[in-house]
Write a protein that holds these residues in place. Sequence first.
Motif, PDB file in Angstrom:
ATOM      1  N   UNK A  73       0.826  -1.216   0.000  1.00 42.99           N
ATOM      2  CA  UNK A  73       0.000   0.000   0.000  1.00 42.99           C
ATOM      3  C   UNK A  73       0.858   1.263   0.000  1.00 42.99           C
ATOM      4  N   UNK A  74       0.309   2.314  -0.546  1.00 43.57           N
ATOM      5  CA  UNK A  74       1.055   3.578  -0.659  1.00 43.57           C
ATOM      6  C   UNK A  74       1.361   4.188   0.699  1.00 43.57           C
ATOM      7  N   UNK A  75       0.530   3.896   1.693  1.00 45.39           N
ATOM      8  CA  UNK A  75       0.723   4.515   2.998  1.00 45.39           C
ATOM      9  C   UNK A  75       1.666   3.729   3.908  1.00 45.39           C
ATOM     10  N   UNK A  76       2.331   2.696   3.370  1.00 41.35           N
ATOM     11  CA  UNK A  76       3.286   1.924   4.174  1.00 41.35           C
ATOM     12  C   UNK A  76       4.442   2.831   4.568  1.00 41.35           C
ATOM     13  N   UNK A  77       4.766   2.803   5.874  1.00 34.73           N
ATOM     14  CA  UNK A  77       5.768   3.740   6.377  1.00 34.73           C
ATOM     15  C   UNK A  77       7.083   3.073   6.742  1.00 34.73           C
ATOM     16  N   UNK A  78       7.023   2.011   7.534  1.00 38.85           N
ATOM     17  CA  UNK A  78       8.250   1.372   8.022  1.00 38.85           C
ATOM     18  C   UNK A  78       8.816   0.407   6.979  1.00 38.85           C
ATOM     19  N   UNK A  79      10.064   0.044   7.208  1.00 36.41           N
ATOM     20  CA  UNK A  79      10.712  -0.906   6.303  1.00 36.41           C
ATOM     21  C   UNK A  79       9.987  -2.255   6.308  1.00 36.41           C
ATOM     22  N   UNK A  80       9.507  -2.633   7.476  1.00 39.30           N
ATOM     23  CA  UNK A  80       8.782  -3.908   7.575  1.00 39.30           C
ATOM     24  C   UNK A  80       7.473  -3.850   6.805  1.00 39.30           C
TER      25      UNK A  80
END
Length: 541
Positions: A113-120
């Motif tokens: 998803x575009x809103x993924x923030x962390x590396x995980x």
Amino acid sequence: MTEYKLAVDSSKKATELPLLRVCGTVQQNPHMRAFWASTISFFLAFLGWFALAPLGLEVATSMGTCENQIYPPTEFPTRPAYLKFKNLKSGLSYCQYGVLKEDGQMIDCKDVPADAATAEQKEKYRPQVLTKCVCTPGTECKSVIANAGVASVASTIFVRIALGTLLERFGPVNVQCGLMSFGAFWVAMAAAISAPWNYTLIRFFIGCAGATFVTNQFWCSLMFAPNVVGTANATAAGWGNLGGGVTQIFMMSVLFNPMVASGMEPNVAWRVSMVVPAIMFVLCAICMKLMCWDMPTARKYDPTVTGKTQKPSMWDYVEVLRDVRVVVMIFQYSACFGTELAMNNQLATHFRTYFQMDAGDASALAGAFGLMNLFAISSDICYKYFGFRGRIWAQFLALFFEAIFLFSFGNVDNSQPWYVALAVLVCFSLFVQMAEGTSYGIVPFMNRKQLAVVSALVGAGGNLGAVIAGFCFYKPIQDALLPFQVHAGYVMFWALLSPCYYWSETGGMFCGPAQSFEKGKTHSSESESYTESEATSENCM
């Protein structure tokens, strides 16, 4: 006159089965020596026969056939085996955001998803959740193990059929010693497995030791009278089959795991483990040759004791197979003993891959199936109270409930606790072993003059069932549970053919004997004898 340690009839066959009465010389107690020799040799044969089954993933890793060895996830991230993989311990899936399908086929993981923030969160694929050896349905690894499993039971078909003649020519002791010696060589050779082709070849030759079952049943039929032969056959076969359950635990918990814990490399540990059953094979063969007789009254077997006057020939097989009742028994035995062989090959890997259990726990659960052989019963109790009709009903009911519980096992998915699978497995196993016992409670009465050939063909039918199951159910169906359900249908089909069993002197499922018999006149093939009185028919049920 020899004073026997067991009660015997006029032909010196034992009329009792005192399991712990093993005292006396071979002349005084040939019966129990034969019983325990046939039981222990078959037990060890089973142990060596399926010793590689619980070690399947270790062997696959050594051969380099695991899916994640052939197709590293970093280079081939969209392999179907990876896309559908979920780690049951962590609850994490290989595809973090689900699987993308096209026309019902998995083609890739869904995009991050575009809103993924962390590396995980930005990981589309998670190869770290995969097990050390991915060997799920549809992989090359699973195919290699399945092919080797089929090979291990296929070879025994031909050897078991051949024993119908070999037993009459050379006797039970020589045949059993020969099979154990041959098996010892190939079990030891398993330590040299390096590739799928020699893995399959070695399992093929090890499978020849499985023919010891025919000797097991034939030998007991020579030593025990009709009133107890069903119990003797069922107990000797059942406790011999126990090796199939013991090997699941013995190879992992007693040999492999302690060796690894002591610092030995897994690749070396499983190879060293295979030498142990090979040594046991050799010691057993030596003891049998030195301590046992073929018959109650003689060291060497004489075919005339079964009423057979002509020399053994291939025509004997044709004569026996012309009887539809023998054919039905062959396939009914394929539905019980064949099922046991298939389970011995499948269960440990099924628990390790589908339920993702560790090796020790998976082997313990798989071993629970084989350990139920300890409680295998014969049809002699039903015979005592209901006559021969009781044997046939016992056979039908055992197969019927085997099919029910096998189908139930095929409906236990990995979202349920492991003990649910274990509970169903135990019930299923009890009826499998019971059906094996009831089968050989009937076999000695089917064609007494051709006892060796009937025993050989029915025994071969068990292996045929395992081959059918392997090639038709477990190998081609790329689903973890459906093969068990289809296999249950196969068992039920043959169970419903039990009404085919009918003999004029014994009756069938729904009818009593056509003629009544009373003791008196000795038949050459039976130690318990009868004379024919007035011909009176019993009504059908």
